[in-house]
Design an enzyme around this catalytic site. Structure first.
Site, mmCIF file in Angstrom:
data_model
loop_
_atom_site.group_PDB
_atom_site.id
_atom_site.type_symbol
_atom_site.label_atom_id
_atom_site.label_comp_id
_atom_site.label_asym_id
_atom_site.label_seq_id
_atom_site.Cartn_x
_atom_site.Cartn_y
_atom_site.Cartn_z
ATOM 1 C CG ASP A 163 43.141 73.115 63.042
ATOM 2 O OD1 ASP A 163 43.910 73.303 62.088
ATOM 3 O OD2 ASP A 163 42.014 72.611 62.907
ATOM 4 C CD GLU A 393 41.974 64.068 61.887
ATOM 5 O OE1 GLU A 393 41.131 63.436 62.580
ATOM 6 O OE2 GLU A 393 41.886 65.299 61.679
HETATM 7 C C1 DGY Z 1 38.583 71.564 61.616
HETATM 8 O O1 DGY Z 1 37.417 71.875 61.444
HETATM 9 O O2 DGY Z 1 38.983 70.859 62.543
HETATM 10 C C2 DGY Z 1 39.550 71.979 60.612
HETATM 11 O O3 DGY Z 1 40.845 71.626 60.928
HETATM 12 C C3 DGY Z 1 39.459 73.423 60.280
HETATM 13 O O4 DGY Z 1 39.958 73.538 59.018
#
Ligand code: DGY
Length: 421
Positions: A163, A393
């Site tokens: 992201d 994660e």
């Molecule tokens: C989040 O909401 O952090 C996700 O990575 C988007 O898919």
């Protein structure tokens, strides 16, 4: 912790995050079905419950749209703990979904499941899934290549799955955020905000969501008109590999037309992947399709060329030199960003931390390309991170500390499928 204890823990994480037909990445931060998470989750389930593994991929494709698109989130149930939820996406689908996609790992997973057991029962499941996977791969070529680059663009940083990688900073800086309005983030209610994307990043995420929604999620138009159109080295290499895996499956199923089509898709992508090679940097780098500019950043995704089978001895030496240099500045491979650049931040999501899923893809690619020592080093680092710190994660590549959400499905899965060996 002993290996079989970690095995038990990993299975328990998958069972605990299992919602029957789909698995949530993590119960609190991500309470729905995510696209590439499910593809990795199925690899883990396949080690102890193959039926459940197929079911994970089948439920993902039950959210497919008629144009072939497979959404990045399926909102099987609403949950106020996540933003942006189904009402914000407003996709008008049932079940409700987001309007953007994610790295297409699913066909590579289907090949793994098939290789676990190619009996008639599983062949039927594969035959049902095959046209759906092919339709998704075709969608990348039709809806996401209006400039005829031969590679698909992403139209939202979330589509990369990475992201807040700094690869998107410059391309996303032209996104108009002046009309975004007020919204409330939920991620920072669960997690320390220093581990998450910034407010500026989120404004751009929301603005791009609003852009797609205003076009009624018309993917052809979004692919042509979005202010953010980037050829992501990660999605490109993952799609190329997924096309190779789909080709393998087409051949096994005796689907001759699909074999011919996929051969030509693989050839085209292999040729066009050179557009991402940045000779000045000596690496594959994401490139802005609007301006043609390379990100000039070496990220963990730069090493996915091996996974895609994009091999060139002179380029590969330069990539391995980067890997070697990076390995000397961290304790655990593979940081998501080159630690030598100023944007590196060891704890902030995709701007430094190591991720088990990328380690698996890169390690798998290095292994197939014959770079066994590097493949083993990445696997051993992943194993240690999980054994010592748990199913986080992501991990700090300097200290190994687990960060982001805990009890994470894809980390558990990568342990079972690959890291534990
Ligand atoms: C989040 O909401 O952090 C996700 O990575 C988007 O898919």
């Amino acid at each position: 912790m002993a290996r079989d204890e970690v095995d038990l823990m990993a299975r328990q994480v998958l069972r605990q995050n299992d919602r029957g037909t789909y698995t949530v990445p993590n119960g609190s931060v991500y309470p729905f079905q995510w696209n590439w998470d499910s593809a990795f989750v199925a690899m883990g389930f396949a080690t102890f419950d193959l039926d459940r593994a197929w079911c994970e991929i089948e439920s993902l494709f039950s959210g497919q749209w008629s144009d072939g698109f497979v959404p990045h989130i399926i909102f099987w149930k609403d949950d106020a703990g996540y933003f942006p939820g189904p009402a914000v996406w407003s996709s008008g689908r049932s079940p409700p979904t987001s309007g953007i996609t994610q790295p297409p790992v699913a066909a590579s997973t289907a090949r793994i499941l098939w290789e676990h057991d190619a009996s008639k029962m599983h062949e039927m499941r594969l035959r049902r899934l095959f046209p759906k996977m092919l339709a998704w791969h075709r969608w990348f070529a039709s809806a996401r290549d209006s400039q005829h680059i031969g590679l698909p663009v992403i139209v939202h940083p979330w589509e990369s799955g990475r992201d807040n990688s700094p690869e998107w900073d410059i391309p996303a800086s032209s996104v108009d955020v002046s009309r975004v309005g007020a919204y409330e983030r939920r991620d920072t209610g669960h997690l320390d905000e220093r581990m998450r994307p910034t407010r500026v990043d989120y404004d751009r995420y929301v603005a791009l969501l609003q852009f797609g929604r205003a076009l009624n999620w018309d993917h052809e138009r979004i692919g042509r008109e979005s202010p953010f159109r980037v050829v992501d080295v990660g999605v490109t290499m993952i799609l190329l590999r997924a096309n190779r895996d789909l080709l393998f499956l087409a051949d096994k199923l005796g689907l001759d037309d699909a074999v011919t089509e996929l051969r030509s898709t693989v050839d085209r992508m292999e040729r066009c992947a050179s557009w991402l090679w940045d000779d000045e940097i000596g690496a594959y780098c994401s490139r802005d399709a609007v301006t043609g500019r390379s990100s000039q950043l070496v990220t963990s995704a730069s090493f996915l060329s091996f996974y895609a089978g994009v091999l060139d001895s002179a380029r590969d030496v330069r990539l391995l030199n980067h890997l070697s240099r990076i390995s000397r500045s961290v304790k655990f491979l593979l940081p998501s960003l080159d630690p030598a650049v100023p944007e590196f931040d060891a704890r902030r999501y995709w701007r430094g931390p190591a991720w088990a899923v990328i380690n698996y893809l890169v390690g798998n690619g290095l292994q197939s390309a014959g770079h066994y020592d590097w493949a083993e080093r990445i696997r051993a680092d992943t194993r240690r991170l999980i054994e010592v710190h748990g199913m986080y994660e992501y991990f700090c590549p300097l200290s190994g500390l687990g960060i982001g959400g805990d009890d994470f499905s894809w980390t558990a899965s990568i342990w079972l499928h690959w890291a534990r060996q």
